[in-house]
Design a protein around this motif. Structure first.
Motif, PDB file in Angstrom:
ATOM      1  N   TYR A  13       0.856  -1.175   0.000  1.00  0.00           N
ATOM      2  CA  TYR A  13       0.000   0.000   0.000  1.00  0.00           C
ATOM      3  C   TYR A  13       0.892   1.224   0.000  1.00  0.00           C
ATOM      4  N   LEU A  35       4.146   0.371   2.222  1.00  0.00           N
ATOM      5  CA  LEU A  35       3.912  -0.656   3.235  1.00  0.00           C
ATOM      6  C   LEU A  35       3.702  -1.979   2.502  1.00  0.00           C
ATOM      7  N   VAL A  76       2.688  -5.402   2.633  1.00  0.00           N
ATOM      8  CA  VAL A  76       1.915  -6.258   3.539  1.00  0.00           C
ATOM      9  C   VAL A  76       2.127  -7.736   3.215  1.00  0.00           C
ATOM     10  N   PRO A 111      -1.971 -12.949  13.353  1.00  0.00           N
ATOM     11  CA  PRO A 111      -2.305 -11.856  14.261  1.00  0.00           C
ATOM     12  C   PRO A 111      -2.963 -10.687  13.531  1.00  0.00           C
ATOM     13  N   SER A 112      -3.562  -9.822  14.319  1.00  0.00           N
ATOM     14  CA  SER A 112      -4.206  -8.629  13.782  1.00  0.00           C
ATOM     15  C   SER A 112      -3.177  -7.778  13.035  1.00  0.00           C
ATOM     16  N   GLY A 113      -3.554  -7.292  11.872  1.00  0.00           N
ATOM     17  CA  GLY A 113      -2.667  -6.433  11.097  1.00  0.00           C
ATOM     18  C   GLY A 113      -1.652  -7.179  10.258  1.00  0.00           C
ATOM     19  N   SER A 114      -1.729  -8.520  10.252  1.00  0.00           N
ATOM     20  CA  SER A 114      -0.714  -9.302   9.537  1.00  0.00           C
ATOM     21  C   SER A 114      -1.004  -9.397   8.035  1.00  0.00           C
ATOM     22  N   GLY A 115      -2.209  -9.041   7.627  1.00  0.00           N
ATOM     23  CA  GLY A 115      -2.516  -9.081   6.198  1.00  0.00           C
ATOM     24  C   GLY A 115      -3.556 -10.113   5.809  1.00  0.00           C
ATOM     25  N   LYS A 116      -4.304 -10.641   6.772  1.00  0.00           N
ATOM     26  CA  LYS A 116      -5.326 -11.647   6.461  1.00  0.00           C
ATOM     27  C   LYS A 116      -6.411 -11.075   5.539  1.00  0.00           C
ATOM     28  N   SER A 117      -6.911  -9.898   5.908  1.00  0.00           N
ATOM     29  CA  SER A 117      -7.968  -9.296   5.084  1.00  0.00           C
ATOM     30  C   SER A 117      -7.418  -8.918   3.708  1.00  0.00           C
ATOM     31  N   THR A 118      -6.186  -8.436   3.701  1.00  0.00           N
ATOM     32  CA  THR A 118      -5.551  -8.122   2.415  1.00  0.00           C
ATOM     33  C   THR A 118      -5.513  -9.368   1.530  1.00  0.00           C
TER      34      THR A 118
END
Ligand code: ADP
Ligand code: MG
Length: 223
Positions: free
Chosen positions: A11, A20, A22, A41-48
């Motif tokens: 990004y 960034l 990801v 973990p949160s912010g690791s890029g799962k949603s990405t």
């Protein structure tokens, strides 16, 4: 079904900050009929990663073939068509339309696809049957429990028989009983041959899947 090779996603940094990155040269293979969980973990890029798998976004670089189709270079319009044809999404928080009853919510994607009314109702009812909610077809979302709303969302994703069922944190807002029911349903769908990818940070959900992938530090590996 899903073949990702050397996939990276960056990004743009804000106001001159560096990019960034990801996802960094990740590889992911999911076969037809697989039931895979993606954890991290949160912010690791799962949603990405889910957005890339679901063709909601395109990678910065790399190769992505979905059912043999190279979608990495697709335009927004082309990605939209792939989504409509191949992918059933179950979003966190259900995203049901409040003024439509369960049957109408499930039938909605069919309306967008131009399916005639009678056929829409028939397919929507079949999908509600798959999730065990026929008796609640005429209820509004506000008249349903969280677990039932989640199952309506699942039926809506199933009604057009997508090749891939993609669920983002499907148990995030459920109590333990509803979660267990949902896991049972996912297990049944898997047994019937559906390909399922579940994004989760719930260890029980991850343990229920047949394969697990971990996303962390820009990498993805089989856990
Ligand atoms: P997860 O779902 O694992 O919590 P995400 O994929 O949402 O992680 O986010 C991974 C990283 O990418 C986070 O640092 C997040 O802030 C950043 N990010 C996500 N989407 C965007 C975006 N559209 N623009 C800029 N940064 C983003
Ligand atoms: Mg997320």
């Amino acid at each position: 079904m899903i073949h990702m090779e050397n996939i990276s996603k960056s990004y743009p940094g804000r106001r001159g900050e560096p990019l960034l990155r990801v996802l960094d040269n990740v590889e992911l293979h999911v076969a037809r009929g697989d039931y895979a969980a993606i954890v991290g973990p949160s912010g690791s890029g799962k949603s990405t990663l889910m957005h890339l798998i679901g063709c909601l976004d395109a990678p910065t670089s790399g190769h992505y073939r979905l059912e043999g189709q190279d979608v990495a270079g697709f335009t927004a319009g082309e990605l939209c068509r792939v989504r409509q044809e191949k992918i059933g999404f179950v979003f966190q928080g259900y995203q049901l339309l409040k003024k439509l009853n369960a049957l109408e919510n499930v039938a909605f994607p069919l309306l967008l696809r131009g399916v005639p009314l009678r056929r829409r109702e028939q397919l929507a009812m079949e999908a509600l049957e798959k999730v065990g909610l026929c008796a609640r077809a005429r209820h509004l979302p506000s008249q349903l429990s969280g677990g039932q709303q989640q199952r309506v969302a699942m039926a809506r994703a199933l009604c057009y028989s997508p090749s891939l069922l993609l669920c983002d944190e499907p148990t995030g807002a459920l109590d333990q009983t509803s979660r267990d029911e949902l896991l049972e349903l996912l297990g049944e769908l898997h047994e019937k041959g559906h390909t399922i990818v579940v994004i989760t940070h719930d260890p029980c959900v991850a343990a229920h899947a047949v394969k697990r992938y971990r996303v962390e530090g820009g990498r993805v590996w089989k856990a």
